[in-house]
Design an enzyme around this catalytic site. Structure first.
Site, PDB file in Angstrom:
ATOM      1  N   PHE A   1       0.828  -1.204   0.000  1.00 11.69           N
ATOM      2  CA  PHE A   1       0.000   0.000   0.000  1.00 11.69           C
ATOM      3  C   PHE A   1       0.861   1.253   0.000  1.00 11.69           C
ATOM      4  O   PHE A   1       1.886   1.316   0.687  1.00 11.69           O
ATOM      5  CB  PHE A   1      -0.867   0.062   1.267  1.00 11.69           C
ATOM      6  CG  PHE A   1      -1.894  -1.017   1.393  1.00 11.69           C
ATOM      7  CD1 PHE A   1      -3.176  -0.842   0.894  1.00 11.69           C
ATOM      8  CD2 PHE A   1      -1.595  -2.207   2.049  1.00 11.69           C
ATOM      9  CE1 PHE A   1      -4.142  -1.834   1.045  1.00 11.69           C
ATOM     10  CE2 PHE A   1      -2.547  -3.205   2.200  1.00 11.69           C
ATOM     11  CZ  PHE A   1      -3.824  -3.012   1.690  1.00 11.69           C
ATOM     12  N   ASP A   2       0.407   2.257  -0.728  1.00 13.16           N
ATOM     13  CA  ASP A   2       0.879   3.613  -0.504  1.00 13.16           C
ATOM     14  C   ASP A   2       0.229   4.070   0.809  1.00 13.16           C
ATOM     15  O   ASP A   2      -0.729   3.442   1.276  1.00 13.16           O
ATOM     16  CB  ASP A   2       0.449   4.499  -1.673  1.00 13.16           C
ATOM     17  CG  ASP A   2       0.773   5.958  -1.441  1.00 13.16           C
ATOM     18  OD1 ASP A   2       1.940   6.260  -1.126  1.00 13.16           O
ATOM     19  OD2 ASP A   2      -0.139   6.797  -1.566  1.00 13.16           O
ATOM     20  N   LEU A   3       0.716   5.151   1.388  1.00 15.59           N
ATOM     21  CA  LEU A   3       0.139   5.626   2.656  1.00 15.59           C
ATOM     22  C   LEU A   3      -0.783   6.824   2.446  1.00 15.59           C
ATOM     23  O   LEU A   3      -1.998   6.717   2.548  1.00 15.59           O
ATOM     24  CB  LEU A   3       1.247   5.970   3.649  1.00 15.59           C
ATOM     25  CG  LEU A   3       0.766   6.427   5.031  1.00 15.59           C
ATOM     26  CD1 LEU A   3       0.012   5.306   5.745  1.00 15.59           C
ATOM     27  CD2 LEU A   3       1.932   6.911   5.882  1.00 15.59           C
TER      28      LEU A   3
END
Length: 216
Positions: A8-10
């Site tokens: 995941f990106d944040l």
């Protein structure tokens, strides 16, 4: 090939930091260049590294601008960060089902840890790759490759989830499947242009997608 790993990106993906980022840019730019930047002017700055963004504005003041940005960002972090619906429950369920989960972000580690702690997501991620851990940022494949290596995972068994073209192209460059989030500040059509494998309207959409992929 079945998927056993989700990266995941944040910002803008797991946690809503849009107002924090926009406010941090506007504060910094108004301090150094009064009345030159409006809200819509800073939207393209979301995604690239701070160094890349500020280099294009004023190469002679890059470190100074980054310091100002991060100070405001830290000071106002908890009041401006919000949760996205179904994120916590989805990540919790992925862990419960045995998926390897990691974060690949262009943020500095200190701020990443603040966001994860605030959203109570810190208990789920064994691997978090930040800008402090790599030489090249997304869309270069290095950050994803590092996360996959640390998770002992293969690209063809992984899915990258993000809200920016850096995430989608980064996943494609690293050889993973990709999922874009429709709640991106830049708009659904913006991400569709990069041809992600999937488009999520809410994070919980991930669960049936993964179930279908792993059934075939």
């Amino acid at each position: 090939m079945k998927i056993n790993t989700v990266l995941f990106d944040l910002d803008g993906t797991l946690i809503n930091t849009n107002e924090l980022i926009i406010s941090s840019f506007l504060h910094t730019l108004h301090t150094y260049y009064p009345n030159q930047y409006k809200r819509e002017d800073v939207l393209p700055f979301i995604g690239p590294s701070l160094h890349d963004t500020f280099s294009k504005i004023d190469e002679s003041k890059v470190e100074e601008l980054i310091t100002s940005y991060r100070q405001f960002n830290h000071d106002h972090h908890d009041e401006l960060v919000e949760e996205y619906e179904t994120v916590y429950e989805t990540v919790q369920e992925l862990k419960k089902q045995g998926y390897k989960v990691g974060i690949v972000t262009t943020k500095a580690r200190q701020t990443v840890e603040m966001g994860l702690k605030l959203s109570k997501l810190d208990e789920f991620f064994d691997v978090v790759v930040t800008i402090d851990d790599v030489e090249h940022v997304k869309p270069h494949p290095e950050p994803l490759q590092k996360a996959l290596q640390l998770l002992d995972a293969k690209p063809e068994e992984a899915l990258m989830v993000g809200d920016n073209h850096h995430d989608i192209v980064g996943g494609q460059n690293a050889g993973t499947k990709t999922a874009a989030v429709s709640w991106t500040l830049k708009g659904r059509a913006y991400l569709e242009a990069y041809k992600p494998d999937f488009m999520l309207d809410k994070m919980s959409d991930l669960l049936p997608i993964l179930s279908d992929m792993n059934r075939s």
